[in-house]
Design a protein around this motif. Structure first.
Motif, PDB file in Angstrom:
ATOM      1  N   LEU A 187      68.006  27.676  35.217  1.00 16.58           N
ATOM      2  CA  LEU A 187      68.403  28.890  35.937  1.00 16.58           C
ATOM      3  C   LEU A 187      69.634  29.584  35.365  1.00 16.58           C
ATOM      4  CD1 LEU A 187      67.758  27.576  39.555  1.00 16.58           C
ATOM      5  CD2 LEU A 187      66.343  29.197  38.251  1.00 16.58           C
ATOM      6  N   ALA A 188      70.540  28.829  34.769  1.00 17.34           N
ATOM      7  CA  ALA A 188      71.787  29.426  34.268  1.00 17.34           C
ATOM      8  C   ALA A 188      71.770  29.629  32.761  1.00 17.34           C
ATOM      9  CB  ALA A 188      72.987  28.561  34.659  1.00 17.34           C
ATOM     10  N   GLY A 189      70.801  29.059  32.084  1.00 13.19           N
ATOM     11  CA  GLY A 189      70.763  29.199  30.630  1.00 13.19           C
ATOM     12  C   GLY A 189      72.009  28.597  30.012  1.00 13.19           C
ATOM     13  N   ASP A 190      72.602  29.297  29.053  1.00 15.66           N
ATOM     14  CA  ASP A 190      73.786  28.755  28.379  1.00 15.66           C
ATOM     15  C   ASP A 190      75.101  29.242  28.992  1.00 15.66           C
ATOM     16  OD1 ASP A 190      73.778  31.359  27.505  1.00 15.66           O
ATOM     17  OD2 ASP A 190      73.707  30.867  25.374  1.00 15.66           O
ATOM     18  N   ARG A 191      75.038  29.878  30.166  1.00 16.38           N
ATOM     19  CA  ARG A 191      76.262  30.355  30.836  1.00 16.38           C
ATOM     20  C   ARG A 191      77.110  29.209  31.392  1.00 16.38           C
ATOM     21  NH1 ARG A 191      72.685  33.176  33.963  1.00 16.38           N
ATOM     22  NH2 ARG A 191      73.679  32.463  35.867  1.00 16.38           N
ATOM     23  N   ARG A 210      70.549  24.380  46.381  1.00 17.64           N
ATOM     24  CA  ARG A 210      71.969  24.087  46.147  1.00 17.64           C
ATOM     25  C   ARG A 210      72.426  24.589  44.778  1.00 17.64           C
ATOM     26  NH1 ARG A 210      73.809  18.942  49.374  1.00 17.64           N
ATOM     27  NH2 ARG A 210      72.258  18.908  51.030  1.00 17.64           N
ATOM     28  N   ILE A 211      71.544  24.507  43.799  1.00 19.35           N
ATOM     29  CA  ILE A 211      71.859  25.011  42.452  1.00 19.35           C
ATOM     30  C   ILE A 211      72.028  26.529  42.495  1.00 19.35           C
ATOM     31  CG2 ILE A 211      70.920  25.361  40.124  1.00 19.35           C
ATOM     32  CD1 ILE A 211      72.032  22.531  40.526  1.00 19.35           C
ATOM     33  N   ASP A 212      71.161  27.210  43.212  1.00 21.32           N
ATOM     34  CA  ASP A 212      71.284  28.670  43.347  1.00 21.32           C
ATOM     35  C   ASP A 212      72.662  29.035  43.890  1.00 21.32           C
ATOM     36  OD1 ASP A 212      68.752  29.309  42.358  1.00 21.32           O
ATOM     37  OD2 ASP A 212      67.831  29.352  44.346  1.00 21.32           O
ATOM     38  N   THR A 246      75.841  31.004  41.878  1.00 23.83           N
ATOM     39  CA  THR A 246      76.483  32.192  42.452  1.00 23.83           C
ATOM     40  C   THR A 246      78.005  32.010  42.520  1.00 23.83           C
ATOM     41  OG1 THR A 246      74.508  32.726  43.738  1.00 23.83           O
ATOM     42  CG2 THR A 246      76.584  33.689  44.481  1.00 23.83           C
ATOM     43  N   GLU A 247      78.435  30.837  42.948  1.00 29.78           N
ATOM     44  CA  GLU A 247      79.882  30.551  43.030  1.00 29.78           C
ATOM     45  C   GLU A 247      80.524  30.526  41.648  1.00 29.78           C
ATOM     46  OE1 GLU A 247      79.901  26.854  45.108  1.00 29.78           O
ATOM     47  OE2 GLU A 247      79.473  27.774  47.052  1.00 29.78           O
ATOM     48  N   LEU A 248      79.875  29.912  40.688  1.00 31.27           N
ATOM     49  CA  LEU A 248      80.450  29.791  39.354  1.00 31.27           C
ATOM     50  C   LEU A 248      80.439  31.118  38.599  1.00 31.27           C
ATOM     51  CD1 LEU A 248      79.096  26.317  38.237  1.00 31.27           C
ATOM     52  CD2 LEU A 248      81.404  26.878  39.010  1.00 31.27           C
ATOM     53  N   ASP A 249      79.417  31.933  38.834  1.00 30.87           N
ATOM     54  CA  ASP A 249      79.366  33.249  38.189  1.00 30.87           C
ATOM     55  C   ASP A 249      80.400  34.191  38.783  1.00 30.87           C
ATOM     56  OD1 ASP A 249      77.427  32.593  36.348  1.00 30.87           O
ATOM     57  OD2 ASP A 249      75.766  33.479  37.466  1.00 30.87           O
ATOM     58  N   GLY A 250      80.807  33.885  40.031  1.00 31.58           N
ATOM     59  CA  GLY A 250      81.882  34.602  40.706  1.00 31.58           C
ATOM     60  C   GLY A 250      81.752  36.084  40.694  1.00 31.58           C
TER      61      GLY A 250
END
Length: 133
Positions: A28-32, A123-125, A129-133
């Protein structure tokens, strides 16, 4: 937090929950976001039912192997998500910790593991969202 956040998923055997969580986050987040997983007492192989449940949603975790939790992996991570390892998980000051209470998929039928997989996805979703801020 570093420019590229990193997450470490930890469970006892690193064969089910933490591997599914790592698979979801990579997908879901790829390399981010940098993704790690480990166990306090790693199993010999990933739970085949966890592999099957993830394959059903198009995520292949067959190349992964259970890994022993190391201080280096924990220290290099911004967020440490524990999943049922209790007191065997070390605590490092300055790290963000989350404890996800999830059913252990070991010895469970596919229907139960699908539920765990889907709960981890939700929970990953939220974490993304929190980490992408």
């Amino acid at each position: 937090m570093t420019a590229k956040p990193s997450v470490l998923f930890v469970c006892v055997h690193n064969a089910g929950r933490s591997q599914m969580a790592a698979g979801w986050l990579r997908h879901l987040a790829g390399d981010r976001i940098e993704v790690r997983s480990a166990g306090s007492e790693p199993a010999d192989q990933i739970n085949p039912i966890a592999i099957q449940a993830m394959a059903e949603v198009g995520i292949d975790i067959t190349a992964e192997e259970p890994k022993k939790l190391s201080d280096a992996a924990a220290q290099a991570s911004d967020v440490i998500v524990t999943m049922g390892c209790g007191d065997t998980c070390p605590h490092f000051p300055g790290k963000r910790y989350e404890d996800w209470e999830l059913t252990d998929p070991a010895g469970q039928p596919i229907e139960v593991v699908r539920g765990v997989r889907d709960e981890i996805r939700a929970r990953i979703d939220k974490l993304i969202t929190e980490l992408d801020g």
